[in-house]
Design a protein around this motif. Sequence first.
Motif, PDB file in Angstrom:
ATOM      1  N   UNK A   5       0.746 -14.221  -2.594  1.00 39.72           N
ATOM      2  CA  UNK A   5       0.969 -13.167  -2.796  1.00 39.72           C
ATOM      3  C   UNK A   5       2.125 -13.439  -4.051  1.00 39.72           C
ATOM      4  N   UNK A   6       1.736 -13.399  -5.640  1.00 44.31           N
ATOM      5  CA  UNK A   6       2.496 -13.680  -6.601  1.00 44.31           C
ATOM      6  C   UNK A   6       3.608 -12.328  -7.235  1.00 44.31           C
ATOM      7  N   UNK A   7       4.434 -11.919  -6.821  1.00 41.94           N
ATOM      8  CA  UNK A   7       5.014 -10.740  -7.129  1.00 41.94           C
ATOM      9  C   UNK A   7       6.149 -10.297  -8.096  1.00 41.94           C
ATOM     10  N   UNK A   8       5.081  -9.452  -8.886  1.00 44.82           N
ATOM     11  CA  UNK A   8       6.482  -9.744 -10.424  1.00 44.82           C
ATOM     12  C   UNK A   8       6.831  -8.263  -9.871  1.00 44.82           C
ATOM     13  N   UNK A   9       8.004  -7.362 -10.225  1.00 46.04           N
ATOM     14  CA  UNK A   9       8.668  -6.467 -11.010  1.00 46.04           C
ATOM     15  C   UNK A   9       8.363  -5.799 -12.396  1.00 46.04           C
ATOM     16  N   UNK A  10       7.513  -4.757 -12.597  1.00 45.09           N
ATOM     17  CA  UNK A  10       7.018  -4.369 -14.296  1.00 45.09           C
ATOM     18  C   UNK A  10       8.415  -3.467 -14.302  1.00 45.09           C
ATOM     19  N   UNK A  15       5.381  -2.917  -8.920  1.00 42.39           N
ATOM     20  CA  UNK A  15       4.994  -3.942  -8.415  1.00 42.39           C
ATOM     21  C   UNK A  15       3.662  -4.583  -8.843  1.00 42.39           C
ATOM     22  N   UNK A  16       3.147  -5.441  -9.055  1.00 41.09           N
ATOM     23  CA  UNK A  16       2.356  -5.799  -9.126  1.00 41.09           C
ATOM     24  C   UNK A  16       2.063  -7.199  -8.969  1.00 41.09           C
ATOM     25  N   UNK A  17       0.732  -7.657  -8.607  1.00 43.22           N
ATOM     26  CA  UNK A  17       0.250  -9.005  -7.976  1.00 43.22           C
ATOM     27  C   UNK A  17      -0.492  -9.375  -7.839  1.00 43.22           C
ATOM     28  N   UNK A  24      -8.453 -14.001  -8.915  1.00 38.59           N
ATOM     29  CA  UNK A  24      -9.146 -12.632  -9.554  1.00 38.59           C
ATOM     30  C   UNK A  24      -8.657 -11.616  -8.714  1.00 38.59           C
ATOM     31  N   UNK A  25      -7.682 -11.252  -7.923  1.00 37.09           N
ATOM     32  CA  UNK A  25      -7.590 -10.281  -6.847  1.00 37.09           C
ATOM     33  C   UNK A  25      -5.524 -10.074  -7.482  1.00 37.09           C
ATOM     34  N   UNK A  26      -5.711  -8.976  -8.141  1.00 38.71           N
ATOM     35  CA  UNK A  26      -5.096  -7.844  -8.735  1.00 38.71           C
ATOM     36  C   UNK A  26      -4.876  -6.551  -8.548  1.00 38.71           C
ATOM     37  N   UNK A  27      -3.105  -6.429  -7.928  1.00 31.78           N
ATOM     38  CA  UNK A  27      -3.013  -5.548  -7.793  1.00 31.78           C
ATOM     39  C   UNK A  27      -1.582  -5.162  -8.211  1.00 31.78           C
ATOM     40  N   UNK A  28      -1.431  -3.533  -7.387  1.00 26.65           N
ATOM     41  CA  UNK A  28       0.137  -3.111  -8.138  1.00 26.65           C
ATOM     42  C   UNK A  28       0.754  -1.768  -6.768  1.00 26.65           C
ATOM     43  N   UNK A  29       1.968  -1.547  -6.664  1.00 23.94           N
ATOM     44  CA  UNK A  29       2.610  -0.457  -5.565  1.00 23.94           C
ATOM     45  C   UNK A  29       3.147  -0.478  -5.913  1.00 23.94           C
TER      46      UNK A  29
END
Length: 71
Positions: A5-10, A15-17, A24-29
Amino acid sequence: MKLTALIEKSDDGWFVGQLEEFPAVLSQGKTIEELKFNLKDALNLLLDSNRQSVVSENEGKEIIREQLVIE
């Protein structure tokens, strides 16, 4: 199978990843754990959608289906 998982904090704190192996698999939490759960869910949705497309495309053909385990 292990995925990355490549994760960034917006800027707004979420957290978006994205999955490196499945871009193509993108999400946030709100947390990294929630993001990881959401990425797994998004991957399952992508795989189910792809599976349905392949089944439709191969309808009426003689196809051998074999399970493949990735280690």
